[in-house]
Design an enzyme around this catalytic site. Structure first.
Site, PDB file in Angstrom:
ATOM      1  N   ARG A 200       0.830  -1.233   0.000  1.00 48.92           N
ATOM      2  CA  ARG A 200       0.000   0.000   0.000  1.00 48.92           C
ATOM      3  C   ARG A 200       0.852   1.266   0.000  1.00 48.92           C
ATOM      4  NH1 ARG A 200      -2.200  -3.559  -1.272  1.00 48.92           N
ATOM      5  NH2 ARG A 200      -4.039  -4.587  -0.435  1.00 48.92           N
ATOM      6  N   SER A 250     -10.923  -1.258   3.408  1.00 47.69           N
ATOM      7  CA  SER A 250     -10.256  -1.509   4.703  1.00 47.69           C
ATOM      8  C   SER A 250      -9.797  -0.180   5.279  1.00 47.69           C
ATOM      9  CB  SER A 250      -9.026  -2.396   4.513  1.00 47.69           C
ATOM     10  OG  SER A 250      -9.423  -3.657   4.086  1.00 47.69           O
ATOM     11  N   GLU A 320      -5.169   2.962   6.522  1.00 44.39           N
ATOM     12  CA  GLU A 320      -4.965   2.776   5.084  1.00 44.39           C
ATOM     13  C   GLU A 320      -5.671   3.905   4.337  1.00 44.39           C
ATOM     14  OE1 GLU A 320      -5.282  -1.145   3.430  1.00 44.39           O
ATOM     15  OE2 GLU A 320      -6.125  -0.391   1.558  1.00 44.39           O
TER      16      GLU A 320
HETATM   17  C1  LIG Z   1     -15.651  -1.589  -1.096  1.00 44.38           C
HETATM   18  C2  LIG Z   1     -14.193  -1.287  -1.258  1.00 44.38           C
HETATM   19  C3  LIG Z   1     -13.285  -2.308  -1.449  1.00 44.38           C
HETATM   20  C4  LIG Z   1     -11.919  -2.037  -1.602  1.00 44.38           C
HETATM   21  N1  LIG Z   1     -11.058  -3.081  -1.793  1.00 44.38           N
HETATM   22  C5  LIG Z   1      -9.739  -2.832  -1.948  1.00 44.38           C
HETATM   23  C6  LIG Z   1      -8.818  -3.911  -2.167  1.00 44.38           C
HETATM   24  O1  LIG Z   1      -9.200  -5.072  -2.254  1.00 44.38           O
HETATM   25  N2  LIG Z   1      -7.500  -3.598  -2.300  1.00 44.38           N
HETATM   26  C7  LIG Z   1      -7.039  -2.314  -2.232  1.00 44.38           C
HETATM   27  O2  LIG Z   1      -5.828  -2.096  -2.371  1.00 44.38           O
HETATM   28  N3  LIG Z   1      -7.884  -1.275  -2.033  1.00 44.38           N
HETATM   29  C8  LIG Z   1      -9.221  -1.494  -1.893  1.00 44.38           C
HETATM   30  N4  LIG Z   1     -10.075  -0.448  -1.689  1.00 44.38           N
HETATM   31  C9  LIG Z   1      -9.535   0.925  -1.533  1.00 44.38           C
HETATM   32  C10 LIG Z   1      -9.449   1.743  -2.833  1.00 44.38           C
HETATM   33  O3  LIG Z   1     -10.402   1.313  -3.794  1.00 44.38           O
HETATM   34  C11 LIG Z   1      -8.054   1.701  -3.439  1.00 44.38           C
HETATM   35  O4  LIG Z   1      -7.104   2.272  -2.558  1.00 44.38           O
HETATM   36  C12 LIG Z   1      -7.959   2.419  -4.789  1.00 44.38           C
HETATM   37  O5  LIG Z   1      -6.702   2.173  -5.339  1.00 44.38           O
HETATM   38  C13 LIG Z   1      -8.187   3.930  -4.690  1.00 44.38           C
HETATM   39  O6  LIG Z   1      -8.389   4.431  -6.001  1.00 44.38           O
HETATM   40  P1  LIG Z   1      -9.204   5.760  -6.282  1.00 44.38           P
HETATM   41  O7  LIG Z   1      -9.111   6.047  -7.726  1.00 44.38           O
HETATM   42  O8  LIG Z   1     -10.557   5.681  -5.711  1.00 44.38           O
HETATM   43  O9  LIG Z   1      -8.321   6.815  -5.476  1.00 44.38           O
HETATM   44  P2  LIG Z   1      -8.818   7.980  -4.528  1.00 44.38           P
HETATM   45  O10 LIG Z   1      -9.488   7.425  -3.334  1.00 44.38           O
HETATM   46  O11 LIG Z   1      -9.549   8.995  -5.315  1.00 44.38           O
HETATM   47  O12 LIG Z   1      -7.393   8.567  -4.086  1.00 44.38           O
HETATM   48  C14 LIG Z   1      -6.523   7.768  -3.316  1.00 44.38           C
HETATM   49  C15 LIG Z   1      -5.138   8.432  -3.340  1.00 44.38           C
HETATM   50  O13 LIG Z   1      -4.624   8.352  -4.669  1.00 44.38           O
HETATM   51  C16 LIG Z   1      -4.336   9.659  -5.150  1.00 44.38           C
HETATM   52  N5  LIG Z   1      -4.629   9.693  -6.579  1.00 44.38           N
HETATM   53  C17 LIG Z   1      -5.766   9.329  -7.229  1.00 44.38           C
HETATM   54  N6  LIG Z   1      -5.615   9.508  -8.555  1.00 44.38           N
HETATM   55  C18 LIG Z   1      -4.374   9.992  -8.736  1.00 44.38           C
HETATM   56  C19 LIG Z   1      -3.609  10.401  -9.872  1.00 44.38           C
HETATM   57  N7  LIG Z   1      -4.101  10.345 -11.115  1.00 44.38           N
HETATM   58  N8  LIG Z   1      -2.360  10.876  -9.678  1.00 44.38           N
HETATM   59  C20 LIG Z   1      -1.828  10.963  -8.438  1.00 44.38           C
HETATM   60  N9  LIG Z   1      -2.482  10.585  -7.328  1.00 44.38           N
HETATM   61  C21 LIG Z   1      -3.733  10.119  -7.486  1.00 44.38           C
HETATM   62  C22 LIG Z   1      -5.206  10.609  -4.341  1.00 44.38           C
HETATM   63  O14 LIG Z   1      -4.650  11.911  -4.282  1.00 44.38           O
HETATM   64  C23 LIG Z   1      -5.200   9.928  -2.983  1.00 44.38           C
HETATM   65  O15 LIG Z   1      -4.015  10.268  -2.300  1.00 44.38           O
HETATM   66  C24 LIG Z   1     -11.456  -0.702  -1.549  1.00 44.38           C
HETATM   67  C25 LIG Z   1     -12.368   0.350  -1.373  1.00 44.38           C
HETATM   68  C26 LIG Z   1     -13.726   0.063  -1.237  1.00 44.38           C
HETATM   69  C27 LIG Z   1     -14.697   1.200  -1.074  1.00 44.38           C
END
Ligand SMILES: Cc1cc2nc3c(=O)[nH]c(=O)nc-3n(C[C@H](O)[C@H](O)[C@H](O)COP(=O)(O)OP(=O)(O)OC[C@H]3O[C@@H](n4cnc5c(N)ncnc54)[C@H](O)[C@@H]3O)c2cc1C
Length: 326
Positions: A200, A250, A320
């Site tokens: 992570r 998580s 996380e």
């Molecule tokens: C139901 C559920 C299940 C999940 N299961 C998992 C799992 O199995 N494994 C896991 O690892 N995670 C899981 N997650 C967490 C999450 O989906 C991940 O961390 C995912 O990678 C976040 O992506 P996002 O586009 O939503 O990022 P955001 O939440 O929008 O942002 C997260 C971080 O990434 C940065 N970011 C986003 N886009 C960019 C970009 N283009 N450039 C630079 N920085 C950027 C943001 O600034 C922030 O710091 C889960 C979440 C939910 C709600």
């Protein structure tokens, strides 16, 4: 400059429809929590992203890039500055090696040969692409190796930054290189080894770089194989995770020598509720928005869980999810 003046400058560079003022962040996070962002901007191409970066710099405005907001808790008073959603969606698939070439390359080592004899594909994908959508495109094209990520509700950008992972796979296993904008607004390409991926975590965890896209290294597989893996993972999520409630996945990271959800459960915290926020009864690692929770409810619950786990087990648990805003 005041908000209206900055809006005017933004509208000279970007389509008006892409600029929203005082936009509730609960509309843009999977937690469905969060007060207003001064500016919520959707950028549809790299030029627009660069313009926004310049305007933020010139006006000393904090800038936060988001993907699908699935790892974020935005505080109740919102975000002072610009929230930038990168809506870059292009994808290009290239077949790099056929089976014979790969077999030749690895024939000195029979062991490696049997592992690597699959046809390879390079999938060039931009950062705003949702992982679930990409998984469906890859299934259609009979390209395997991405199944682990299909149920993660984020985008490519968020997944690279977080080195997202599930079911034995992580982004570090499939990323070949990453393209991003650095602090000087220059486009930079780095290879996997330079991304500093770990659990992570990535190089992007501590930097304000904007990820534009990446090349993923995947392989040929049958539709049936891919579909089976996708179905299996989805079924497991449905059974184990409270996906029927808003959350950010998580809440806490796994410990080095313990499973955090198990510790929370053993401390009797399943179902513990503060305001509208609850430690999920289904999966103790998830804090859910059970009933119109505020960010304050979630933060108080996080504090409570962290304190009780420490008191009862001596283990420190770390977040996380990321908390942003006022
Ligand atoms: C139901 C559920 C299940 C999940 N299961 C998992 C799992 O199995 N494994 C896991 O690892 N995670 C899981 N997650 C967490 C999450 O989906 C991940 O961390 C995912 O990678 C976040 O992506 P996002 O586009 O939503 O990022 P955001 O939440 O929008 O942002 C997260 C971080 O990434 C940065 N970011 C986003 N886009 C960019 C970009 N283009 N450039 C630079 N920085 C950027 C943001 O600034 C922030 O710091 C889960 C979440 C939910 C709600």
């Amino acid at each position: 400059m005041n908000q209206k003046e900055i809006e005017k400058v933004l509208k000279e560079k970007l389509p008006s429809a892409n600029i929203k003022l005082n936009e509730p962040m609960k509309l843009h996070t999977s937690f469905k929590i969060g007060g207003p962002a001064d500016f919520f901007i959707t950028a549809n191409n790299i030029q627009e992203i660069r313009e926004v970066v310049n305007i933020a710099k010139e006006n000393n405005l904090p800038l936060k890039v988001v993907g699908n907001g699935t790892n974020l808790l935005v505080k109740d008073n919102g975000f002072r500055g610009i929230i930038l959603k990168t809506n870059l969606q292009e994808i290009k698939i290239t077949k790099t090696k056929n089976k014979d070439e790969i077999n030749t390359k690895y024939k000195i080592n029979e062991m490696e040969s049997s592992i690597n004899c699959k046809e390879e594909y390079i999938v060039n994908v931009q950062s705003g692409m949702a992982l679930g959508k990409l998984a469906q495109i890859l299934l259609k094209n009979e390209i395997g190796g991405f199944e682990f990520a299909s149920g993660i509700p984020g985008t490519i950008g968020g997944a690279i930054k977080m080195n997202a992972g599930a079911y034995g796979g992580e982004f570090k296993d499939i990323v070949q290189d990453v393209t991003y904008l650095n602090e000087q607004n220059d486009i930079v390409v780095i290879q996997n080894m330079q991304c500093d991926f770990s659990y992570r975590h990535s190089l992007f965890s501590n930097k304000d770089y904007i990820i534009l896209g990446c090349n993923l290294k995947l392989y040929k597989d049958t539709k049936e194989n891919i579909k089976n893996k996708l179905d299996e993972n989805l079924q497991s999520r449905r059974e184990k995770q409270p996906i029927e409630y808003p959350s950010a996945g998580s809440t806490f990271k796994r410990g080095e020598d313990f499973i955090t959800a198990k510790l929370i459960d053993e401390c009797g915290l399943k179902g513990y509720t503060i305001g509208g926020a609850q430690v999920s009864e289904k999966h103790a690692g998830f804090i859910i928005n059970k009933n119109n929770a505020t960010a304050e409810d979630v933060i108080n619950l996080i504090k409570h869980v962290t304190e009780i786990v420490y008191e009862k087990t001596g283990k420190k648990i770390n977040l996380e999810i990321e908390i942003i805003g006022k």
